[in-house]
Design a protein around this motif. Sequence first.
Motif, short mmCIF file in Angstrom:
data_model
loop_
_atom_site.label_atom_id
_atom_site.label_comp_id
_atom_site.label_asym_id
_atom_site.label_seq_id
_atom_site.Cartn_x
_atom_site.Cartn_y
_atom_site.Cartn_z
N HIS A 43 0.83 -1.19 0.00
CA HIS A 43 0.00 0.00 0.00
C HIS A 43 0.87 1.25 0.00
CE1 HIS A 43 -3.90 -1.95 1.73
NE2 HIS A 43 -3.80 -2.07 0.42
N PHE A 44 0.64 2.13 -0.97
CA PHE A 44 1.40 3.36 -1.15
C PHE A 44 2.89 3.08 -1.43
CE2 PHE A 44 -2.16 4.34 1.72
CZ PHE A 44 -2.85 5.24 0.93
N GLY A 45 3.16 1.87 -1.93
CA GLY A 45 4.52 1.53 -2.36
C GLY A 45 5.56 1.76 -1.29
N SER A 46 6.58 2.51 -1.65
CA SER A 46 7.69 2.81 -0.73
C SER A 46 7.33 3.91 0.26
CB SER A 46 8.91 3.25 -1.52
OG SER A 46 8.60 4.40 -2.28
N LYS A 47 6.13 4.45 0.16
CA LYS A 47 5.67 5.62 0.93
C LYS A 47 6.42 6.89 0.53
CE LYS A 47 3.32 2.57 3.40
NZ LYS A 47 3.86 1.31 2.89
N VAL A 48 7.09 6.81 -0.62
CA VAL A 48 7.78 7.98 -1.16
C VAL A 48 6.90 8.59 -2.23
CG1 VAL A 48 9.79 8.82 -2.43
CG2 VAL A 48 10.06 7.03 -0.69
N ILE A 49 6.46 9.84 -1.98
CA ILE A 49 5.63 10.56 -2.93
C ILE A 49 6.36 11.83 -3.34
CG2 ILE A 49 4.31 11.65 -1.06
CD1 ILE A 49 1.90 11.73 -2.98
N SER A 50 6.44 12.05 -4.61
CA SER A 50 7.13 13.23 -5.12
C SER A 50 6.29 14.48 -4.85
CB SER A 50 7.36 13.09 -6.63
OG SER A 50 7.72 14.33 -7.19
N GLN A 51 6.89 15.45 -4.16
CA GLN A 51 6.15 16.67 -3.84
C GLN A 51 6.01 17.58 -5.05
OE1 GLN A 51 6.51 18.45 0.11
NE2 GLN A 51 8.24 17.09 0.51
N SER A 52 6.78 17.33 -6.09
CA SER A 52 6.69 18.17 -7.29
C SER A 52 5.81 17.56 -8.37
CB SER A 52 8.09 18.43 -7.86
OG SER A 52 8.76 17.21 -8.11
N THR A 53 5.78 16.21 -8.46
CA THR A 53 5.02 15.56 -9.53
C THR A 53 3.78 14.81 -9.03
OG1 THR A 53 6.25 13.48 -9.40
CG2 THR A 53 7.15 15.22 -10.83
N GLY A 54 3.70 14.52 -7.74
CA GLY A 54 2.58 13.76 -7.20
C GLY A 54 2.69 12.26 -7.42
N ILE A 55 3.81 11.77 -7.96
CA ILE A 55 3.98 10.34 -8.24
C ILE A 55 4.34 9.60 -6.96
CG2 ILE A 55 5.36 8.63 -9.49
CD1 ILE A 55 5.86 10.83 -11.62
N ILE A 56 3.65 8.47 -6.73
CA ILE A 56 4.00 7.57 -5.62
C ILE A 56 4.86 6.45 -6.18
CG2 ILE A 56 3.11 5.98 -3.88
CD1 ILE A 56 0.58 7.66 -3.75
N PHE A 57 6.03 6.23 -5.58
CA PHE A 57 6.98 5.26 -6.11
C PHE A 57 6.84 3.90 -5.42
CE2 PHE A 57 8.97 9.37 -7.05
CZ PHE A 57 9.17 9.22 -8.43
N ASN A 58 7.12 2.86 -6.19
CA ASN A 58 7.02 1.47 -5.73
C ASN A 58 8.08 1.12 -4.69
OD1 ASN A 58 9.48 -0.16 -6.97
ND2 ASN A 58 8.85 1.37 -8.49
N ASP A 59 7.91 -0.06 -4.11
CA ASP A 59 8.99 -0.65 -3.30
C ASP A 59 9.18 -2.11 -3.73
OD1 ASP A 59 6.67 -1.71 -2.22
OD2 ASP A 59 7.33 -1.53 -0.13
N GLN A 60 9.29 -2.33 -5.04
CA GLN A 60 9.30 -3.67 -5.58
C GLN A 60 10.55 -4.47 -5.24
OE1 GLN A 60 6.88 -5.22 -6.68
NE2 GLN A 60 5.44 -3.88 -7.73
N LEU A 61 11.61 -3.84 -4.79
CA LEU A 61 12.77 -4.63 -4.40
C LEU A 61 12.44 -5.54 -3.22
CD1 LEU A 61 15.81 -2.25 -4.89
CD2 LEU A 61 14.87 -3.94 -6.44
N CYS A 62 11.36 -5.23 -2.50
CA CYS A 62 10.89 -6.14 -1.45
C CYS A 62 10.46 -7.49 -2.01
CB CYS A 62 9.68 -5.52 -0.73
SG CYS A 62 10.08 -4.30 0.50
N ASP A 63 10.10 -7.52 -3.30
CA ASP A 63 9.55 -8.73 -3.89
C ASP A 63 10.60 -9.80 -4.18
OD1 ASP A 63 6.86 -8.51 -3.86
OD2 ASP A 63 6.58 -8.29 -6.02
N PHE A 64 11.88 -9.46 -4.06
CA PHE A 64 12.90 -10.50 -4.17
C PHE A 64 12.81 -11.38 -2.92
CE2 PHE A 64 14.86 -7.51 -7.20
CZ PHE A 64 15.17 -8.38 -8.22
N ARG A 65 12.43 -12.62 -3.11
CA ARG A 65 12.18 -13.50 -1.98
C ARG A 65 13.45 -13.76 -1.18
NH1 ARG A 65 7.92 -16.90 -2.75
NH2 ARG A 65 7.22 -15.36 -4.26
N TYR A 66 14.58 -13.89 -1.88
CA TYR A 66 15.86 -14.14 -1.23
C TYR A 66 16.83 -13.03 -1.60
CZ TYR A 66 13.59 -18.70 -1.61
OH TYR A 66 12.68 -19.73 -1.59
N ALA A 67 17.57 -12.55 -0.63
CA ALA A 67 18.45 -11.40 -0.86
C ALA A 67 19.50 -11.68 -1.95
CB ALA A 67 19.15 -11.02 0.45
N HIS A 68 19.96 -12.93 -2.04
CA HIS A 68 21.03 -13.21 -3.01
C HIS A 68 20.54 -13.11 -4.46
CE1 HIS A 68 19.21 -17.26 -2.78
NE2 HIS A 68 19.63 -17.39 -4.03
N LEU A 69 19.21 -13.03 -4.66
CA LEU A 69 18.68 -12.91 -6.02
C LEU A 69 18.69 -11.48 -6.54
CD1 LEU A 69 15.62 -15.35 -5.84
CD2 LEU A 69 17.88 -15.78 -6.83
#
Length: 551
Positions: free
Chosen positions: A373-399
């Motif tokens: 929800h709300f991705g990385s919780k990082v929202i651009s104050q100039s563009t209004g874009i909410i950015f993802n946090d998809q690096l969380c989706d790597f199940r194992y860190a070595h991948l």
Amino acid sequence: MPTVTPDVKYEKGLVAAGSEICSEIGRDMLKRKGSAVDAAIAALLCVSVVNPHSMGIGGGVVFTIYNASTGRVETIDARETAPMSASNNMIENESKPGLLIAVPGELRGYELAHKRHGRLKWKELFEPSIKLAFDGFKIDSALAKAIQKNKNTILGKKSLCDVFCHPNNTTLRENDTIRFPKLAATYCRIAEEGANIFYSGSLTQTIVDDIKAEGGNITHQDLKDYEPALNESALNFTVGKYMYFVPGAPFGGPLLALMLKILNGYGMSSSNMSTDGNKILTYHRIIETFRFASQVEGELIEQHPDHVNAFVQNMISDDYAAAFIRNPMKDDTNKQLSNKEEHILCKDAGTSHLSVIADDGSAVAVTSSINRHFGSKVISQSTGIIFNDQLCDFRYAHLIKPGRKPPSSMSPTIILDKGKPKNEQVKMVVGASGGRIITSATVQVILNYLFFGYNLQKAIKEPRVHSQLNPDKTFVEDHFEEDIKKHLKKYYNIVDVDSTGNPNVNERPPVFLGKVQAVVRQGEKICAESDPRKGGHIPLDTDDYCRDCSE
């Protein structure tokens, strides 16, 4: 507002987008003689405004597209990628949410899909969402719940509170009016100048600076180098009399194929739901299928990119489903399965799916995500874009490797009846949101509609189950038949999910077991349903119409 009745052919197509207003915007594009892809992109842009906690241009997307004029199905993979500076320890620093952001692919995905299949002007697709974001709208239940769930985070972060709070610093609630003027202005620029403005244009440095300010390290070059992947021959397989088309790895299509292949070997039909005894046996087999598939999923994730295609072709074969999965399964017990321990970095919840069948018989299944929800919780104050946090989706860190895409359960599916003319071949367009539950939810709706003979509305509303190996639990939705559940408890660690999405025991199950959006063709009728679990329903007076659409 026109009414659709069962005795006439509806010629403008339908869109199931999980939001009434977005379904209507997509449908309006079809009425303007737009393509299925035009309708899908316009509806996606709407969802990114109405439900910004689930998706947006700061995330990634995957399309499955059927072209009725050629009879071909392709996929467009615009999943986010790890930046070139990615390393396997970069996501451990929670004080730098920008480090969780993968290179967004959403707009490049829209651009490629539109170039290949669009009829309307690019600018025209943005206009409804620009107006919606500028004028504002009343918050629906899905966004309201997401705001409430993330209340402390929103209140503690000024950039989020500026958007999702009242002037007195209390969070917005359902039916409050919300506006996104900065995002609307950004959409205006993208509508005029195209996707390049995001990746190698006047917005690029702003995006890089916004991410860097939150500790991230995506560079100008990362954005410039991003390219979506086109597969002009989508992964396909046959189950029963229909041919299924799905995205391949790293998405959930191969897993969905395996599940359906396993269950098809049991001769699934309406008789499976005819008696309590049959239901008990059927759900036992479904749960065992999900557990075995969970084990194979772990093996799939570990495959080297050079070997993954061969692994997928083997895992979706009839022989593999029979010899390696169905034969070891027992109807009177659950098999103990080994599973590699996982370090789940974060629970994914920020995903949306929509399905389209157009008047010419073309179709689109598309799933988009910013992960939580709300991705990385990082929202651009100039563009209004909410950015993802998809690096969380790597199940194992070595991948985690530079340029690699994290695994995903997203499974936008198009099902064809190849015995029909090209403009009538699409039988079902279906997919879901809900993280790792996407594949199991989609499989159950397919079973309900195509095999058990439920009408589409019942197929989606029917209580669902989900099972996996890590954690080794079986989740069961509220209103699931008690006698069947009582029997299943003999074999499985059952966790109840009640109608509000809260646990009835001291566990933390998912809020719901997936949210499915589907459109089907039943003879000359087209029916659409949006999952009520996400507060969705289809506009027009289609309830009776869709109830009539049964096998």
